[in-house]
Design a protein around this motif. Structure first.
Motif, PDB file in Angstrom:
ATOM      1  N   PRO A 235      12.052   1.243   4.473  1.00 27.09           N
ATOM      2  CA  PRO A 235      11.684   2.046   5.105  1.00 27.09           C
ATOM      3  C   PRO A 235      12.706   3.344   5.523  1.00 27.09           C
TER       4      PRO A 235
ATOM      5  N   CYS B 189      10.602   5.899   9.981  1.00 26.08           N
ATOM      6  CA  CYS B 189       9.593   4.573   9.885  1.00 26.08           C
ATOM      7  C   CYS B 189      10.101   3.633  10.662  1.00 26.08           C
TER       8      CYS B 189
ATOM      9  N   PHE C  72      10.156  -5.386   1.223  1.00 23.50           N
ATOM     10  CA  PHE C  72      10.157  -4.045   0.498  1.00 23.50           C
ATOM     11  C   PHE C  72      10.725  -4.340  -0.898  1.00 23.50           C
TER      12      PHE C  72
ATOM     13  N   ALA D  58      -0.032  -3.151  -1.216  1.00 29.24           N
ATOM     14  CA  ALA D  58       0.920  -2.225  -0.958  1.00 29.24           C
ATOM     15  C   ALA D  58       1.131  -1.491  -2.389  1.00 29.24           C
TER      16      ALA D  58
ATOM     17  N   ILE E  79       5.858  -3.468   1.610  1.00 24.27           N
ATOM     18  CA  ILE E  79       6.195  -1.985   1.171  1.00 24.27           C
ATOM     19  C   ILE E  79       6.420  -1.887  -0.374  1.00 24.27           C
TER      20      ILE E  79
ATOM     21  N   MET F 148       4.605  -6.834   7.226  1.00 26.79           N
ATOM     22  CA  MET F 148       4.487  -5.539   6.293  1.00 26.79           C
ATOM     23  C   MET F 148       5.128  -5.640   4.891  1.00 26.79           C
TER      24      MET F 148
ATOM     25  N   ILE G 164       9.303  -8.030   7.218  1.00 28.71           N
ATOM     26  CA  ILE G 164       9.191  -6.607   6.609  1.00 28.71           C
ATOM     27  C   ILE G 164       9.856  -7.106   5.142  1.00 28.71           C
TER      28      ILE G 164
ATOM     29  N   ALA H 153       1.977   0.850   1.869  1.00 30.14           N
ATOM     30  CA  ALA H 153       2.570  -0.312   2.601  1.00 30.14           C
ATOM     31  C   ALA H 153       1.285  -1.034   2.954  1.00 30.14           C
TER      32      ALA H 153
ATOM     33  N   ILE I 280       8.292   1.470  13.473  1.00 32.13           N
ATOM     34  CA  ILE I 280       8.054   0.015  13.348  1.00 32.13           C
ATOM     35  C   ILE I 280       8.577  -0.401  14.729  1.00 32.13           C
TER      36      ILE I 280
ATOM     37  N   GLU J  23       4.555   3.681   5.555  1.00 29.59           N
ATOM     38  CA  GLU J  23       4.816   2.911   6.862  1.00 29.59           C
ATOM     39  C   GLU J  23       4.112   3.312   7.970  1.00 29.59           C
ATOM     40  N   ARG J  24       4.122   4.588   8.330  1.00 30.69           N
ATOM     41  CA  ARG J  24       3.632   5.240   9.660  1.00 30.69           C
ATOM     42  C   ARG J  24       2.242   5.231   9.416  1.00 30.69           C
TER      43      ARG J  24
END
Length: 160
Positions: free
Chosen positions: A111, A115, A134, A30, A96, A94, A132, A48, A119, A75-76
């Motif tokens: 996010p 996003c 981040f 990421a 980020i 995930m 997730i 991401a 998700i 993310e998308r």
């Protein structure tokens, strides 16, 4: 009238070294993706990385456009690519990483709302939670066990 309290529960790690090896490696992907982001307008870069059930890693970075709504978040970018490339494979995790070229980002950056909704669609579709993780550029890392924890009042197909 009744008051309802909604809370999110996150695990917060002091730094990358506290994470398991597989999550550290995913976060490194990421971070690499963040450094490749195309963000000439906001100077805010996001990367991401997704760990798929088949052990493939899918990455994405934010891609801006002079016509701002035409850009796409990291993310998308990653999740839609995973959906196109591996439509029947679950997303397990995930990672980020986000930061500004204007100042050092040391706090976890979650996010955005759009996003989170994207998700959520994949988490609902696969009927399996997506972990997730981040962070900013450095420092603490936050973990949510599921997107539902970050978006408790999610919009899904049950209302359509």
């Amino acid at each position: 009238m009744k008051e309802v309290k909604v809370a999110s529960v996150l695990e917060v790690f002091d730094d990358l070294n506290e994470l398991s090896n597989d999550v550290q490696q995913l976060m490194e992907k990421a971070i690499e993706a963040r450094k490749q982001a195309y963000a000439p307008y906001s100077n805010f870069q996001v990367g991401a990385a997704l760990l798929m059930e088949n052990n493939e890693i899918v990455i994405g970075s934010n891609q801006e456009n002079a016509s701002y709504p035409s850009g796409l978040c990291a993310e998308r970018t990653a999740i839609y690519y995973a959906g196109a490339r591996f439509p029947k494979i679950r997303i397990l995790k995930m990672a980020i990483s986000a930061g500004s070229k204007m100042k050092l980002s040391e706090k976890p950056i979650p996010p955005c709302g759009a996003c989170r909704q994207a998700i959520a669609e994949y988490e609902i579709k696969q009927q399996f939670p997506i972990e997730i993780y981040f962070m900013g550029e450095t420092g603490k890392v936050a973990k949510s066990a599921s997107l539902k924890n970050l978006l408790p009042f999610l919009f899904d197909n049950s209302v359509l």
